[in-house]
Scaffold this motif. Structure first.
Motif, short mmCIF file in Angstrom:
data_model
loop_
_atom_site.label_atom_id
_atom_site.label_comp_id
_atom_site.label_asym_id
_atom_site.label_seq_id
_atom_site.Cartn_x
_atom_site.Cartn_y
_atom_site.Cartn_z
N ALA A 25 25.04 -7.17 3.55
CA ALA A 25 24.85 -6.01 2.70
C ALA A 25 24.13 -4.91 3.48
N ALA A 26 24.27 -3.65 3.01
CA ALA A 26 23.64 -2.52 3.68
C ALA A 26 22.11 -2.63 3.57
N ILE A 27 21.45 -2.05 4.57
CA ILE A 27 19.99 -2.15 4.67
C ILE A 27 19.26 -1.44 3.52
N TRP A 28 19.94 -0.41 2.93
CA TRP A 28 19.30 0.40 1.88
C TRP A 28 18.83 -0.45 0.71
N TRP A 29 19.61 -1.49 0.42
CA TRP A 29 19.23 -2.32 -0.73
C TRP A 29 17.81 -2.87 -0.58
N ILE A 30 17.54 -3.42 0.61
CA ILE A 30 16.24 -4.07 0.76
C ILE A 30 15.11 -3.05 0.95
N LEU A 31 15.45 -1.91 1.59
CA LEU A 31 14.44 -0.85 1.71
C LEU A 31 14.03 -0.37 0.32
N GLY A 32 15.04 -0.20 -0.56
CA GLY A 32 14.78 0.25 -1.93
C GLY A 32 14.05 -0.82 -2.73
N ALA A 33 14.44 -2.08 -2.53
CA ALA A 33 13.81 -3.17 -3.29
C ALA A 33 12.32 -3.24 -2.97
N TYR A 34 11.98 -3.19 -1.67
CA TYR A 34 10.56 -3.23 -1.29
C TYR A 34 9.81 -2.02 -1.83
N LEU A 35 10.49 -0.87 -1.85
CA LEU A 35 9.82 0.32 -2.38
C LEU A 35 9.43 0.11 -3.84
N LEU A 36 10.38 -0.39 -4.64
CA LEU A 36 10.08 -0.63 -6.05
C LEU A 36 8.99 -1.71 -6.19
N HIS A 37 9.05 -2.71 -5.34
CA HIS A 37 8.01 -3.75 -5.38
C HIS A 37 6.62 -3.15 -5.18
N VAL A 38 6.54 -2.25 -4.21
CA VAL A 38 5.22 -1.68 -3.89
C VAL A 38 4.75 -0.69 -4.95
N ILE A 39 5.67 0.12 -5.49
CA ILE A 39 5.25 1.03 -6.56
C ILE A 39 4.71 0.19 -7.72
N GLY A 40 5.40 -0.92 -8.02
CA GLY A 40 4.93 -1.83 -9.05
C GLY A 40 3.58 -2.44 -8.69
N GLU A 41 3.43 -2.83 -7.43
CA GLU A 41 2.16 -3.43 -6.97
C GLU A 41 1.01 -2.45 -7.15
N LEU A 42 1.28 -1.17 -6.81
CA LEU A 42 0.21 -0.17 -6.90
C LEU A 42 -0.19 0.11 -8.35
N CYS A 43 0.73 -0.14 -9.29
CA CYS A 43 0.39 0.03 -10.71
C CYS A 43 -0.35 -1.20 -11.22
N THR A 44 -0.29 -2.30 -10.48
CA THR A 44 -0.81 -3.57 -11.00
C THR A 44 -2.03 -4.09 -10.25
N SER A 45 -1.93 -4.18 -8.92
CA SER A 45 -2.94 -4.94 -8.18
C SER A 45 -4.29 -4.25 -8.05
N PRO A 46 -4.37 -3.00 -7.52
CA PRO A 46 -5.70 -2.36 -7.48
C PRO A 46 -6.23 -2.13 -8.89
N VAL A 47 -5.31 -1.91 -9.83
CA VAL A 47 -5.71 -1.69 -11.22
C VAL A 47 -6.38 -2.95 -11.78
N ALA A 48 -5.82 -4.12 -11.43
CA ALA A 48 -6.40 -5.38 -11.91
C ALA A 48 -7.81 -5.57 -11.35
N LEU A 49 -8.01 -5.23 -10.07
CA LEU A 49 -9.35 -5.38 -9.48
C LEU A 49 -10.36 -4.54 -10.25
N SER A 50 -9.97 -3.30 -10.50
CA SER A 50 -10.86 -2.38 -11.20
C SER A 50 -11.11 -2.87 -12.64
N PHE A 51 -10.05 -3.35 -13.27
CA PHE A 51 -10.11 -3.83 -14.64
C PHE A 51 -11.12 -4.99 -14.76
N ILE A 52 -11.04 -5.93 -13.82
CA ILE A 52 -11.97 -7.07 -13.86
C ILE A 52 -13.40 -6.59 -13.66
N SER A 53 -13.58 -5.66 -12.71
CA SER A 53 -14.94 -5.19 -12.45
C SER A 53 -15.50 -4.44 -13.66
#
Ligand code: GLN
Length: 447
Positions: free
Chosen positions: A340-368
């Motif tokens: 498959a073309a490379i764009w698929w995985i570049l796009g998939a990781y991008l969505l993963h990270v945008i999701g991560e940024l909405c979740t992971s640092p937010v969770a740290l702050s939330f717990i604190s």
């Protein structure tokens, strides 16, 4: 003004000390992790001999190791809450890590196991406690707390980005033990920064005995509100398992997929599959600021938008990345060369990270924000332990792809994350009641 209260670019100076300490700690962790499986499986003969293990045994040790480092956050947090305070526990964790990584540089089997054990204990002592200290720099409901955690998270990912490239290269091309040694040097640098920076951390992460008014604060039973908040935190850990269980396909299934079924030829050069492992960290560095800013704008208009909302949206966005992976899988299956073309995985990781940024640092702050003071590190440790379970789950899900095929697994993860996120949004109002306004913000300098 005491050093601990001084600010630089709008944040307490202590933040930058914690930023660089954690940057180097993560450099050593991800650097060592990048070559661990390769070292285990490399032949015992040749210029750069490894341990000659079977793939399956190496992956099994890897699974246990990556789970244990995070599970040890529970005792690490407990020790800090009960006796030592976060600041000293981080110091001890750092020393254990320096010792552990440097011992791995030795060529002996006893050194290998001792090194792993020291690293597991060191991360357990350091990781949850340094995260709680970031929160401790922003007393009360200081509005800068979330952006402080975002900056801290960017530091983590600078380390995670550089490590596979530098430690990976040195380990694979020159000598595994030089690679481990470089990870050790990184950790020593982080530890020196932490020792030097103590002056900017006065009053942060103190032990119960050092804290002013400690007896009142530590002997009082939890109030009804504090209990509700603990319940909410434990409920939110469900999101953590789902999120990391899906996201952590990165090192396993998606890694293998990139190697076997993505067309990685760009301008006559074939990008090594392992390079994709640095991509999420690079995306975090690039998009960490913009995503945090986007949430500040949204929140200014809709003050009720709080952490759980962001985490639900983050899980849905991350899940959508798997829809792209399913697309890649469809294309690979029908293409004559099976790729498959490379764009698929570049796009998939991008969505993963945008999701991560909405979740992971937010969770740290939330717990604190939500954890009662006397259990703060324990709760952060429990959070990391949950991410560890998510990591292990990710391994199991990845393995299932052998049986059911990648398309089914990618589609399955996508559907599950979407439904889970929507369900969470439906119950949001009820859940947020349990927070009892712990998330209401206050501008710096206000009361
Ligand atoms: N990648 C992030 C880090 O290393 C998050 C890891 C996690 O929460 N398990 O800190």
């Amino acid at each position: 003004m005491p050093d601990a209260r001084k600010t630089l670019w709008g944040h307490p100076k202590g933040l930058y000390i914690l930023f660089f300490t954690e940057l180097w700690e993560r450099f050593s962790y991800y650097g060592m992790r990048a070559i661990l499986v390769l070292y285990l499986t490399a032949a015992t003969t040749g210029d750069n001999p490894g341990l000659g293990w079977e793939n399956a045994s190496a992956l099994e040790l890897y699974g246990w190791y990556t789970m244990l480092v995070y599970l040890m956050g529970v005792p690490g947090g407990w020790i800090a809450d009960r006796w030592l305070g976060q600041k000293k526990t981080v110091m001890i964790g750092g020393l254990l890590l320096c010792a552990g990584h440097c011992i791995l540089a030795l060529e002996a089997l006893w050194a290998f196991y001792l090194g792993l054990a020291l690293i597991v204990s060191g991360v357990g002592a350091l990781k949850p406690n340094i995260s709680i200290m970031v929160g401790g720099l922003y007393p009360g409901r200081d509005v800068r707390r979330d952006s402080g955690f975002t900056l801290f998270y960017i530091g983590i990912n600078i380390g995670a980005f550089l490590a596979p490239l530098l430690v990976g290269y040195l380990g694979e091309v020159v000598s595994w033990h030089y690679g481990f040694g470089l990870a050790g040097l990184g950790m020593i640098l982080g530890q020196l920064i932490y020792i030097w920076g103590q002056r900017y951390l006065t009053g942060v992460g103190d032990s119960p005995a050092e804290r002013v008014r400690h007896t009142e604060e530590d002997n009082k039973p939890l109030t009804r509100e504090e209990k509700d908040r603990m319940i909410l935190l434990f409920l939110s850990f469900l999101i953590v398992i789902v999120f990391w269980g899906a996201y952590e396909q990165a090192g396993g299934l998606m890694n293998i997929y990139a190697k076997e079924k993505i067309d990685r030829m760009v301008g006559g050069f074939e990008i090594p599959a392992s390079y994709f492992q640095s991509l999420p960290a690079l995306y975090v560095i690039l998009f960490g600021g913009p995503v945090a800013l986007m949430w500040v704008r949204i929140r200014n208009k809709n003050p009720e938008v709080a952490s759980l909302f962001k985490m639900a949206v983050g899980t849905i966005i991350m899940g959508a990345g798997f829809l792209l992976m399913a697309g890649a899988s469809g294309e690979a299956d029908s293409a004559s060369h099976g790729k498959a073309a490379i764009w698929w995985i570049l796009g998939a990781y991008l969505l993963h990270v945008i999701g991560e940024l909405c979740t992971s640092p937010v969770a740290l702050s939330f717990i604190s924000k939500l954890a009662p003071h006397k259990y703060s590190s324990f709760m952060m440790g429990a959070y990391f332990a949950t991410t560890g379970l998510g990591n292990k789950l990710a391994g199991e899900v990845g393995e299932a792809a052998q049986k059911f095929g990648e398309t089914a697994i990618f589609n399955g993860i996508f559907s599950f994350c979407t439904m889970f996120g929507i369900l969470l949004l439906l119950f949001l109002k009820k859940l947020n009641k349990l927070a009892h306004d712990a998330e209401a913000v206050q501008l710096p300098g206000q009361g």
